[in-house]
Design a protein around this motif. Structure first.
Motif, mmCIF file in Angstrom:
data_model
loop_
_atom_site.group_PDB
_atom_site.id
_atom_site.type_symbol
_atom_site.label_atom_id
_atom_site.label_comp_id
_atom_site.label_asym_id
_atom_site.label_seq_id
_atom_site.Cartn_x
_atom_site.Cartn_y
_atom_site.Cartn_z
ATOM 1 N N ASN A 1 0.850 -1.191 0.000
ATOM 2 C CA ASN A 1 0.000 0.000 0.000
ATOM 3 C C ASN A 1 0.886 1.241 0.000
ATOM 4 O O ASN A 1 1.921 1.273 0.672
ATOM 5 N N ALA A 2 0.490 2.241 -0.764
ATOM 6 C CA ALA A 2 1.235 3.498 -0.815
ATOM 7 C C ALA A 2 0.251 4.632 -1.060
ATOM 8 O O ALA A 2 -0.585 4.547 -1.956
ATOM 9 N N THR A 3 0.351 5.680 -0.232
ATOM 10 C CA THR A 3 -0.560 6.821 -0.365
ATOM 11 C C THR A 3 0.198 8.136 -0.259
ATOM 12 O O THR A 3 1.223 8.222 0.416
ATOM 13 N N ASN B 1 2.860 20.446 4.205
ATOM 14 C CA ASN B 1 2.749 19.398 5.226
ATOM 15 C C ASN B 1 2.221 18.086 4.633
ATOM 16 O O ASN B 1 1.377 17.408 5.222
ATOM 17 N N ASN B 2 2.706 17.724 3.444
ATOM 18 C CA ASN B 2 2.260 16.487 2.811
ATOM 19 C C ASN B 2 2.806 15.270 3.555
ATOM 20 O O ASN B 2 3.775 15.348 4.300
ATOM 21 N N SER B 3 2.163 14.144 3.332
ATOM 22 C CA SER B 3 2.540 12.910 4.023
ATOM 23 C C SER B 3 2.490 11.749 3.045
ATOM 24 O O SER B 3 1.492 11.550 2.355
ATOM 25 N N ILE B 4 3.597 10.998 2.978
ATOM 26 C CA ILE B 4 3.684 9.808 2.132
ATOM 27 C C ILE B 4 3.806 8.600 3.039
ATOM 28 O O ILE B 4 4.695 8.547 3.892
ATOM 29 N N ASN B 5 2.899 7.641 2.887
ATOM 30 C CA ASN B 5 2.885 6.427 3.707
ATOM 31 C C ASN B 5 2.999 5.216 2.784
ATOM 32 O O ASN B 5 2.188 5.056 1.870
ATOM 33 N N ALA C 1 -4.121 7.071 -3.295
ATOM 34 C CA ALA C 1 -3.327 5.887 -3.617
ATOM 35 C C ALA C 1 -2.251 6.198 -4.651
ATOM 36 O O ALA C 1 -2.482 6.923 -5.627
ATOM 37 N N ILE C 2 -1.055 5.669 -4.392
ATOM 38 C CA ILE C 2 0.031 5.696 -5.372
ATOM 39 C C ILE C 2 0.060 4.316 -6.010
ATOM 40 O O ILE C 2 0.345 3.324 -5.347
#
Length: 950
Positions: A609-611, A629-633, A616-617
């Protein structure tokens, strides 16, 4: 029965008995399966295991199950088969109007071209990435996203049956009652005829396995036709594996190798399509289908208990005395004797554990005493003595002295100095070797083991190593450290060294002089050890450790864990023979090949999973607009079917932000406040490496050309601002200079206007003097000269500078007037150097007149004798003019001091010189000194150095 059949029967019986004891892992609904009713098992191209159930499809990565049902897009939950293709798709098969596949967690379905008609794909084929669901009389092909029944489809009549084939040369196969199998090409020309029996009219499965193989099965045999060579392989199950009939017999291809399975067994086929190394299902597992995956792990499907898994390493293992606690391992008469809790003692011989002594008492251990060649088998309440094969029960009461409290006779027995010693709950007993009676008790709590070494009786206690010295227990003192660790057991390494194993502090080697830890055993619980052939084997709470002797040291070589087939990592007892590790646990005994290689169970690492800000990425390149303030998980997972797959370590980096690999034990990676750029996230474990690309798009003001434009604009604004400020500053400076220049000119003019009345006043005073003294002729002469001088002065006063010639003429006229006024009381002389061109050299207007005036009025005027004024004009360095005004009067400097007053003309001169130098046009210096410092009439020398700036 011939020799082959007999061999197969014996092999089947042995395998069955061994397999029955093997340890399977069971997965059911409690672990995440949607149902315990499992039809079949497949493995996709990536390595995921898929379980087809009546409640949906479950995908398994070795750790978690992911279920797909109608909620996820399946047309029906009752899915009984699937065909994985090399492109990563898993095609599901069921009775429904829609069939399709699952790929990347997405369910895709395609409808039957015949609207709402159910497809019943009980016979299905696969060629490469293409799947052909097949009914008894139809074969379907996917065309324009619809399932279309082919015109040249499968059909069956009373006399023959036609099957459509997807092959370059063979287009169909026709079977008839007579047992003939005919092959036809696309032009309906017969290619070949093969005679066979047992295919036509029997129930079973069939289908095309790949581009070259087609199979049929029934309960007794299977047939595989090579479409390229037209060779038909017929295998009878009874002859091959000794089974008369097998239900649900199926053939499939796994990792380019053909398998066959049904109720009771699963096996791979060799190049000749014959069964090799069949695996028979244990009787206690009611499995109807088996599957051997890419790592040779066996998976069994049941209709009521879910899935059973047997890793490859455990297939080679044998398990005995299951569910029984193993108390002790002892070597008696060169054989392994095992003490089993509440069962007694068993002797291991020829791969089987034979009952030696049966007793439901608590078991301690078995000991062999060389002193009198006696074996002792110790229980809590019983001691059995064996000599020359004869076993007798020794009464404990008969062995105790009257002065001793009732105690155990012993758990382990050793010989030392012709005496027998044994340990018990509260100490050590010394036993007479002949009578076996207890002679002395050494009290010591927590005694776990004892050994005779170098003529010293050593005792392992919970508080370090002790020994018996002069009938007293004393601690063993080591020269390098104080050793007070809890010791579980002591093993003899060689004639000079012992292995001391502790409870939670690892293992130590000692010669009783010094004691040193065994590398990499820190804080381990070492329950047991076996030493042979310069190898130390340790039974610990983390598996079995192997150390090999290199020169004088033992070096760590390998750790055996559950991944190598151990039933558990906590091993209690250990014995090693020529080929096997024999391990005792709280749940029985396991026997493993000691040289078995570990098969890595990690098949793949993937990005689960990637967001980006919860968006969704996908696996393809994704682009997102920048936000503050972006967030990549990113969540990474793996396909790992080892029994302990939770300790996987990952390495990752996010380029271009990170250049170096970073290690992590977590599978969740977070990145915050990333700036616009093209990013690539890399993750790897072992040799497996994956990546994910994504782009953060800049906002309009973050675009490169906008940044360049804004930068240029900023630079331009800065330059213009600096230029304007500089210009304004320069203008201020220029204005100040102009104002200062004008002020200097005004001051010069004011000074000249100040000197004019001064000079006029002096001259008129002289004329008045002549008139008052009735010197008419003198006054007239004076007046003529004065008027001429006044006219000359007015003409030159308009100029800021005049030629040297004009200045000399002006001074000459002035001196003539002053000479008349003073009645020839002084003479004057003007000396000009011949090198000076008086017409080309300029001087400030009337610069010399004030000094000449002071020389006459303040120097010569006060002199009794006649005086003289001399003016010398010469050329100095750097094109400067040196003018000396010399008088031989009393000295106007002294006059000033005596009168205590200032000379006004001198003040005017100094002010004028300051303004002249300040104007930037002239460099004028002035100095004055006494002519004759040692005489009363000193006189004065006034000197000018005058140069004009170009």
């Amino acid at each position: 029965m011939n020799y082959k059949k007999l061999h197969i029967t014996i092999y089947f019986v042995l395998i069955w008995s061994f397999s029955f004891a093997q340890q399977f892992l069971n997965y059911s609904t409690k672990d995440g399966l949607p149902s315990n009713h499992v039809y079949t098992i497949v493995q996709d191209a990536k390595g995921f295991m898929w379980f087809l159930t009546d409640k949906g499809m479950a995908r398994y990565n070795g750790k978690t199950f992911k279920t797909f049902t109608t909620k996820n897009g399946l047309p029906i939950n009752d899915v009984w088969d699937a065909l994985p293709t090399p492109d990563g798709k898993v095609w599901y098969l069921s009775k429904t109007p829609k069939l399709g596949y699952i790929q990347n967690d997405t369910v895709v379905s395609f409808s039957n071209q015949a609207k709402n008609q159910i497809i019943n794909p009980i016979y299905s084929s696969q060629v490469g990435d293409s799947v052909y669901p097949t009914e008894p009389h139809k074969i379907f092909s996917l065309q324009n996203n619809k399932w279309v029944a082919l015109l040249n489809s499968t059909y069956k009549t009373q006399s023959n049956e036609r099957i459509t084939i997807k092959h370059g040369l063979v287009s169909s196969i026709v079977l008839n009652r007579s047992g003939q199998l005919k092959l036809y090409n696309k032009q309906e020309q017969k290619i070949n005829t093969i005679t066979t029996t047992g295919i036509y009219g029997t129930t079973g499965t069939r289908g095309q396995l790949n581009d070259s193989l087609f199979f049929w099965t029934n309960q007794k045999s299977y047939f595989i036709l090579n479409l390229n060579t037209h060779h038909l392989k017929h295998v009878d199950l009874k002859q091959a594996i000794g089974l008369n009939t097998v239900d649900n017999l199926r053939v499939n291809v796994v990792d380019n190798q053909v398998q066959v399975s049904g109720s009771g067994f699963v096996a791979k086929l060799n190049q000749d399509l014959e069964i090799v190394d069949p695996y028979f299902f244990p009787k206690n597992i009611d499995a109807h289908f088996g599957f051997i995956d890419k790592l040779n792990t066996i998976w069994l499907a049941t209709f009521n208990n879910g899935i059973y898994k047997l890793p490859y390493v455990k297939q080679k293992a044998k398990y005995h005395l299951l569910n029984h606690k193993i108390q002790s391992f002892n070597c008696i008469d060169s054989s392994l004797v095992v003490g089993v809790y509440q069962k007694g003692f068993y002797k291991f011989k020829d791969g089987i554990f034979h009952e030696l002594i049966s007793d439901n008492d608590y078991v301690y251990g078995a000991s062999h005493l060389k002193l009198n060649n006696i074996n002792f088998y110790a229980f809590r309440n019983t001691l059995i003595k064996e000599k020359k094969g004869k076993k007798t029960i020794v009464k404990v009461d008969d062995l105790q002295s009257n002065d001793l409290l009732a105690n155990e006779v012993g758990r382990k027995f050793v010989c030392h100095n012709h005496k027998i010693y044994s340990n018990f709950s509260f100490g050590i007993n010394r036993i007479n070797a002949s009578s076996l009676k207890i002679e002395k008790e050494f009290k010591q709590r927590g005694v776990n083991d004892l050994i005779s070494f170098k003529n010293r009786l050593l005792i392992a206690t919970n508080n370090g190593l002790k020994e018996v010295v002069n009938d007293t227990l004393k601690p063993v003192i080591f020269s390098n450290i104080v050793f007070d660790k809890p010791i579980l057991n002591i093993k003899l390494v060689d004639n000079n060294k012992l292995l001391i194993n502790t409870d939670g502090f690892g293992a130590y080697l000692s010669d009783l002089k010094i004691i040193q830890p065994l590398a990499l055993t820190d804080y381990l619980i070492v329950e047991d050890a076996f030493i042979a052939d310069n190898i130390i084997w340790l039974a610990t709470n983390t598996g079995v450790l192997k150390f090999k002797k290199v020169k004088d040291n033992y070096q760590y070589e390998k750790r055996f864990t559950v991944s190598d087939g151990l039933p558990t990592n906590h091993i209690k007892r250990l014995y090693v023979d020529q080929n096997n590790l024999i391990l005792g646990t709280n749940n029985g005994i396991a026997i493993l090949p000691k040289n078995q290689k570990n098969v890595p169970q990690l098949l793949d690492v993937y990005i689960a999973n990637a967001t980006y800000n919860s968006k969704a990425i996908n696996q393809k390149k994704s682009a997102f607009k920048y936000s503050k303030n972006n967030s990549i998980n990113i969540t990474v997972d793996n396909i790992d079917f080892s029994d302990n797959n939770t300790n996987l370590t990952y390495q990752f980096k996010l380029q271009p932000s990170q250049k170096q690999w970073v290690s992590s034990n977590t599978n969740v990676f977070n990145f915050n406040n990333l700036q616009p750029d093209d990013y690539v996230f890399y993750v790897k474990s072992g040799s497996i490496k994956k990546q994910l690309k994504f782009t953060i798009l800049p906002l309009w003001w973050q675009l490169l050309w906008v940044k360049i434009l804004l930068t240029l604009l900023s630079i331009t604004i800065i330059i213009l601002s600096v230029w304007k400020l500089s210009k304004k500053s320069q203008e201020k400076k220029n204005n100040k200079l102009i104002q200062d220049k004008k002020l200097s000119e005004i001051q010069l003019k004011a000074l000249r206007s100040q000197m004019n009345p001064h000079f006029v006043f002096n001259s008129l005073s002289a004329i008045q003097y002549y008139i008052n003294n009735n010197q008419i002729e003198a006054s007239e002469a004076y007046l003529v000269k004065f008027s001429k001088l006044i006219r000359q002065f007015f003409e030159l006063s308009k100029e800021t500078d005049i030629s040297l010639k004009e200045e000399v003429g002006l001074i000459t006229n002035y001196l003539d007037i002053e000479k008349l006024r003073f009645k020839d009381k002084f003479d004057y002389q003007i000396n000009i150097s011949e090198t000076i061109k008086v017409n080309q050299v300029n001087l400030p207007t009337m610069l010399l007149q004030p000094i000449v005036e002071n020389a006459i009025n303040h120097g010569i005027f006060n002199k009794v004798e006649k005086g003289k004024v001399t003016i010398n004009i010469n050329e100095a360095k750097n094109h400067a003019i040196k003018i000396e005004i010399i008088d031989d009067g009393v000295g106007f400097v002294n006059t000033i001091k005596k009168t205590n007053r200032k000379i006004k003309s001198s003040n005017v001169l100094h002010d004028r010189l300051r303004f002249l130098n300040k104007s930037g046009q002239w460099n004028v210096t002035y100095s004055v000194k006494a002519l004759h410092p040692n005489h009363e009439d000193k006189g004065n020398v006034s000197t000018f150095l005058i140069s004009k700036n170009n």
